[in-house]
Write an enzyme that holds these catalytic residues in place. Structure first.
Site, PDB file in Angstrom:
ATOM      1  CB  THR A 125      -0.972   0.082   1.136  1.00  0.00           C
ATOM      2  OG1 THR A 125      -1.688  -1.165   1.348  1.00  0.00           O
ATOM      3  CG2 THR A 125      -1.862   0.965   1.115  1.00  0.00           C
ATOM      4  N   PRO A 127       0.391   5.895  -0.194  1.00  0.00           N
ATOM      5  CG  PRO A 127       1.606   7.726   0.507  1.00  0.00           C
ATOM      6  CD  PRO A 127       1.795   6.496  -0.118  1.00  0.00           C
ATOM      7  CB  SER A 131      -7.766  -1.342  -4.373  1.00  0.00           C
ATOM      8  OG  SER A 131      -8.354  -1.219  -2.927  1.00  0.00           O
ATOM      9  CG  PHE A 155      -2.538   2.455   6.030  1.00  0.00           C
ATOM     10  CD1 PHE A 155      -2.369   3.394   7.315  1.00  0.00           C
ATOM     11  CD2 PHE A 155      -3.508   2.567   5.180  1.00  0.00           C
ATOM     12  CE1 PHE A 155      -3.162   4.264   7.183  1.00  0.00           C
ATOM     13  CE2 PHE A 155      -4.403   3.555   5.129  1.00  0.00           C
ATOM     14  CZ  PHE A 155      -4.269   4.456   6.257  1.00  0.00           C
ATOM     15  CB  ILE A 336     -27.510  -8.677  23.388  1.00  0.00           C
ATOM     16  CG1 ILE A 336     -27.914  -9.636  22.208  1.00  0.00           C
ATOM     17  CG2 ILE A 336     -27.681  -9.468  24.715  1.00  0.00           C
ATOM     18  CD1 ILE A 336     -27.618 -10.956  21.936  1.00  0.00           C
ATOM     19  CG  HIS A 337     -23.760  -6.106  25.949  1.00  0.00           C
ATOM     20  ND1 HIS A 337     -23.570  -7.128  25.187  1.00  0.00           N
ATOM     21  CD2 HIS A 337     -22.858  -6.330  26.820  1.00  0.00           C
ATOM     22  CE1 HIS A 337     -22.745  -7.932  25.558  1.00  0.00           C
ATOM     23  NE2 HIS A 337     -22.389  -7.453  26.663  1.00  0.00           N
ATOM     24  CD  GLU A 362      -4.035  -8.836   4.452  1.00  0.00           C
ATOM     25  OE1 GLU A 362      -3.765  -8.819   3.038  1.00  0.00           O
ATOM     26  OE2 GLU A 362      -2.991  -8.867   5.213  1.00  0.00           O
TER      27      GLU A 362
HETATM   28  C1  LIG Z   1      -4.583  -2.514  10.318  1.00  0.00           C
HETATM   29  C2  LIG Z   1      -4.266  -2.569   9.002  1.00  0.00           C
HETATM   30  C3  LIG Z   1      -3.067  -3.102   8.519  1.00  0.00           C
HETATM   31  C4  LIG Z   1      -2.443  -3.072   7.179  1.00  0.00           C
HETATM   32  N1  LIG Z   1      -1.419  -3.751   7.076  1.00  0.00           N
HETATM   33  C5  LIG Z   1      -0.902  -3.608   5.617  1.00  0.00           C
HETATM   34  C6  LIG Z   1       0.284  -4.076   5.402  1.00  0.00           C
HETATM   35  O1  LIG Z   1       0.898  -4.882   6.037  1.00  0.00           O
HETATM   36  N2  LIG Z   1       0.830  -3.883   4.212  1.00  0.00           N
HETATM   37  C7  LIG Z   1       0.255  -3.254   3.206  1.00  0.00           C
HETATM   38  O2  LIG Z   1       0.707  -3.279   2.066  1.00  0.00           O
HETATM   39  N3  LIG Z   1      -1.052  -2.547   3.672  1.00  0.00           N
HETATM   40  C8  LIG Z   1      -1.592  -2.764   4.781  1.00  0.00           C
HETATM   41  N4  LIG Z   1      -2.753  -2.029   4.992  1.00  0.00           N
HETATM   42  C9  LIG Z   1      -3.399  -1.284   3.896  1.00  0.00           C
HETATM   43  C10 LIG Z   1      -4.641  -1.916   3.617  1.00  0.00           C
HETATM   44  O3  LIG Z   1      -4.445  -3.177   2.852  1.00  0.00           O
HETATM   45  C11 LIG Z   1      -5.470  -1.070   2.516  1.00  0.00           C
HETATM   46  O4  LIG Z   1      -5.604   0.133   3.049  1.00  0.00           O
HETATM   47  C12 LIG Z   1      -6.720  -1.781   1.865  1.00  0.00           C
HETATM   48  O5  LIG Z   1      -6.382  -2.757   0.924  1.00  0.00           O
HETATM   49  C13 LIG Z   1      -7.553  -0.669   1.192  1.00  0.00           C
HETATM   50  O6  LIG Z   1      -6.881   0.225   0.363  1.00  0.00           O
HETATM   51  P1  LIG Z   1      -7.422   1.641   0.600  1.00  0.00           P
HETATM   52  O7  LIG Z   1      -7.339   2.028   2.047  1.00  0.00           O
HETATM   53  O8  LIG Z   1      -6.319   2.532  -0.530  1.00  0.00           O
HETATM   54  O9  LIG Z   1      -8.735   1.526  -0.210  1.00  0.00           O
HETATM   55  P2  LIG Z   1      -8.902   2.154  -1.631  1.00  0.00           P
HETATM   56  O10 LIG Z   1      -8.220   1.198  -2.455  1.00  0.00           O
HETATM   57  O11 LIG Z   1      -8.649   3.589  -1.820  1.00  0.00           O
HETATM   58  O12 LIG Z   1     -10.573   1.780  -1.760  1.00  0.00           O
HETATM   59  C14 LIG Z   1     -11.361   2.784  -1.044  1.00  0.00           C
HETATM   60  C15 LIG Z   1     -12.939   2.619  -1.712  1.00  0.00           C
HETATM   61  O13 LIG Z   1     -12.895   2.867  -2.938  1.00  0.00           O
HETATM   62  C16 LIG Z   1     -13.384   1.535  -3.578  1.00  0.00           C
HETATM   63  N5  LIG Z   1     -12.620   1.055  -4.829  1.00  0.00           N
HETATM   64  C17 LIG Z   1     -11.213   1.055  -5.073  1.00  0.00           C
HETATM   65  N6  LIG Z   1     -10.934   0.747  -6.190  1.00  0.00           N
HETATM   66  C18 LIG Z   1     -12.033   0.130  -6.544  1.00  0.00           C
HETATM   67  C19 LIG Z   1     -12.361   0.010  -8.256  1.00  0.00           C
HETATM   68  N7  LIG Z   1     -11.443  -0.420  -9.065  1.00  0.00           N
HETATM   69  N8  LIG Z   1     -13.419  -0.588  -8.435  1.00  0.00           N
HETATM   70  C20 LIG Z   1     -14.475  -0.305  -7.616  1.00  0.00           C
HETATM   71  N9  LIG Z   1     -14.498   0.145  -6.230  1.00  0.00           N
HETATM   72  C21 LIG Z   1     -13.028   0.532  -5.914  1.00  0.00           C
HETATM   73  C22 LIG Z   1     -13.112   0.431  -2.567  1.00  0.00           C
HETATM   74  O14 LIG Z   1     -14.111  -0.462  -2.568  1.00  0.00           O
HETATM   75  C23 LIG Z   1     -13.358   1.312  -1.241  1.00  0.00           C
HETATM   76  O15 LIG Z   1     -14.797   1.196  -0.894  1.00  0.00           O
HETATM   77  C24 LIG Z   1      -3.282  -2.034   6.371  1.00  0.00           C
HETATM   78  C25 LIG Z   1      -4.276  -1.420   6.562  1.00  0.00           C
HETATM   79  C26 LIG Z   1      -4.833  -1.575   8.084  1.00  0.00           C
HETATM   80  C27 LIG Z   1      -5.967  -0.686   8.495  1.00  0.00           C
END
Ligand SMILES: Cc1cc2nc3c(=O)[nH]c(=O)nc-3n(C[C@H](O)[C@H](O)[C@H](O)COP(=O)(O)OP(=O)(O)OC[C@H]3O[C@@H](n4cnc5c(N)ncnc54)[C@H](O)[C@@H]3O)c2cc1C
Length: 379
Positions: A125, A127, A131, A155, A336-337, A362
């Site tokens: 991931t 900034p 996805s 993240f 329930i709480h 994930e």
């Molecule tokens: C506790 C935690 C641990 C993590 N650990 C790691 C880690 O170790 N390594 C790592 O690399 N990442 C890690 N992450 C990052 C995490 O995997 C990503 O944040 C997650 O995959 C979602 O990406 P995003 O937040 O950029 O969401 P986005 O990709 O920006 O998505 C935001 C919204 O847009 C929609 N969307 C996006 N693209 C599309 C599309 N093509 N078509 C339709 N809808 C779409 C999605 O459905 C979603 O509702 C972690 C995150 C957390 C919270």
């Protein structure tokens, strides 16, 4: 088909449960308030082989398979998600090295990781993307026998623990994604302050900054320019641990709901006598039962899989089922709480915060459904 845990799995399940109840439970408030897992917990989990449970014995692992790993991790997450998140992200990074690494890379990185002395990470991931791998902007430039890496990863779990991070960057020579093994805290590696997450407190989460990080060419993981299959593998295999954590939360919420329904009284009788409460308890129980077999099955599939595309589809389905069930069951347990569920001194409020995490990480739920639909409609 035999839906029973083996004797060994039952033993490991009990060991993990006993350890979590005896040693993690007393520290839960501290983990929550400090957003950090005490060192002694990491050491205790290492003694239980939780840092190498599904890894081959040849590289220091327990060789117990991903199914056993899920069964054990569920019990840790039942008490606290922070330590479980550390193990889950570690197993994802380490699994990538085990699957795609050269013999030399495995010998170098795996034994220390399996002993819990080093903790692995997996960094995709950024900034600008979570996805969509096509948007990766971290760069890798070849310089003789080295690559020079620059960029920011957002993240990243376990970013502050020493150990290897499997990191994806765009190779500037061919424009393709390549996976590298970077040693955390090498020159040019730094981290942000920890993110304050809604749930999973204690699970280490930072941004990592790479400024002219020089890594030897032999640290390319898999083939140069072929990072994408490793990324696909990682995103799919990461869901095994994610499911185990969601399942642990679901189990804890189930137990809390049953206890509260029996203890809370109205007109001198437990609220469990109300059918509305009974229906909710049944819903939670069914969600737990369905989710656990889906989560355990994904672990079994992971032990055998050779086709990662097929596994990615199974993992996507399992993630949606388990994460959504965990979230909705925890919400029902909170209902329930009544108002007490909204109070931070009631455990269910923490479980609710923990359950909200699963659907977003994930790979967000929507993307999983797109993967599943694509495999049905456009194969
Ligand atoms: C506790 C935690 C641990 C993590 N650990 C790691 C880690 O170790 N390594 C790592 O690399 N990442 C890690 N992450 C990052 C995490 O995997 C990503 O944040 C997650 O995959 C979602 O990406 P995003 O937040 O950029 O969401 P986005 O990709 O920006 O998505 C935001 C919204 O847009 C929609 N969307 C996006 N693209 C599309 C599309 N093509 N078509 C339709 N809808 C779409 C999605 O459905 C979603 O509702 C972690 C995150 C957390 C919270």
């Amino acid at each position: 088909m035999d839906f029973t845990l083996t004797k060994e799995q039952l033993l490991i399940q009990k060991m993990a449960r006993d350890y979590a109840e005896q040693y993690i439970q007393p520290l839960v408030e501290r983990i929550e308030s400090e957003n950090a897992v005490p060192k002694e917990v990491i050491e205790g989990l290492a003694e239980l082989d939780l840092f190498g449970m599904p890894m081959p014995e040849a590289y220091g692992g327990a060789g117990a398979g991903y199914d056993t790993y899920v069964v054990a991790l569920e019990q840790i997450a039942r008490i606290s998600c922070g330590p479980a998140m550390i193990i889950s992200a570690h197993t994802l990074g380490l699994g990538a090295i085990n699957n795609f690494g050269t013999e030399e890379q495995k010998q170098r990185y795996m034994p220390k990781c399996c002993r819990g002395e080093h903790i692995a990470s997996f960094a995709f991931t950024e900034p600008g993307t979570g996805s969509d791998p096509k948007q990766i902007t971290t760069t890798a430039v070849r310089d003789g026998n080295h690559f020079v890496i620059n960029g920011t990863k957002r993240f990243i779990s376990n970013g502050t623990y020493p150990g290897p991070v499997v990191l994806f960057a765009r190779d500037q020579e061919n424009g393709k994604i390549t996976a590298f093994i970077v040693e955390k805290f090498c020159e040019g590696y730094s981290v942000s302050k920890p993110w304050e997450k809604v749930g999973w407190h204690g699970g280490d989460l930072v941004d990592i900054y790479l400024k002219n990080v020089r890594i030897p060419a032999e640290n390319v993981l898999g083939e140069r320019g072929y990072g994408y299959p490793i990324l696909q593998y990682g995103i799919a295999f990461g869901k095994i641990g994610m499911n185990a954590i969601a399942l642990g939360t679901l189990l804890a919420a189930y137990e809390e709901a049953v206890t509260y329904a029996k203890e809370k009284t109205h007109r001198g009788e437990p609220i469990a006598k109300f059918q509305t409460i009974q229906l909710r308890i049944a819903d939670i129980a069914m969600k737990y039962e369905a989710s656990r077999w889906v989560a355990y099955r994904l672990g079994c599939l992971a032990n055998q899989t050779k086709d990662y595309a097929d596994f990615a589809r199974e993992a996507a389905m399992a993630k949606v089922i388990v994460a959504e069930n965990a979230f909705s069951a925890t919400r029902i347990a909170l209902d329930i709480h009544g108002s007490y569920g909204l109070m931070t001194d009631y455990k269910i409020s923490r479980l609710y915060r923990d359950a909200v995490m699963g659907p977003q990480i994930e790979g967000v739920i929507d993307m999983q459904k797109i993967i599943v639909a694509g495999s049905i409609l456009f194969k």
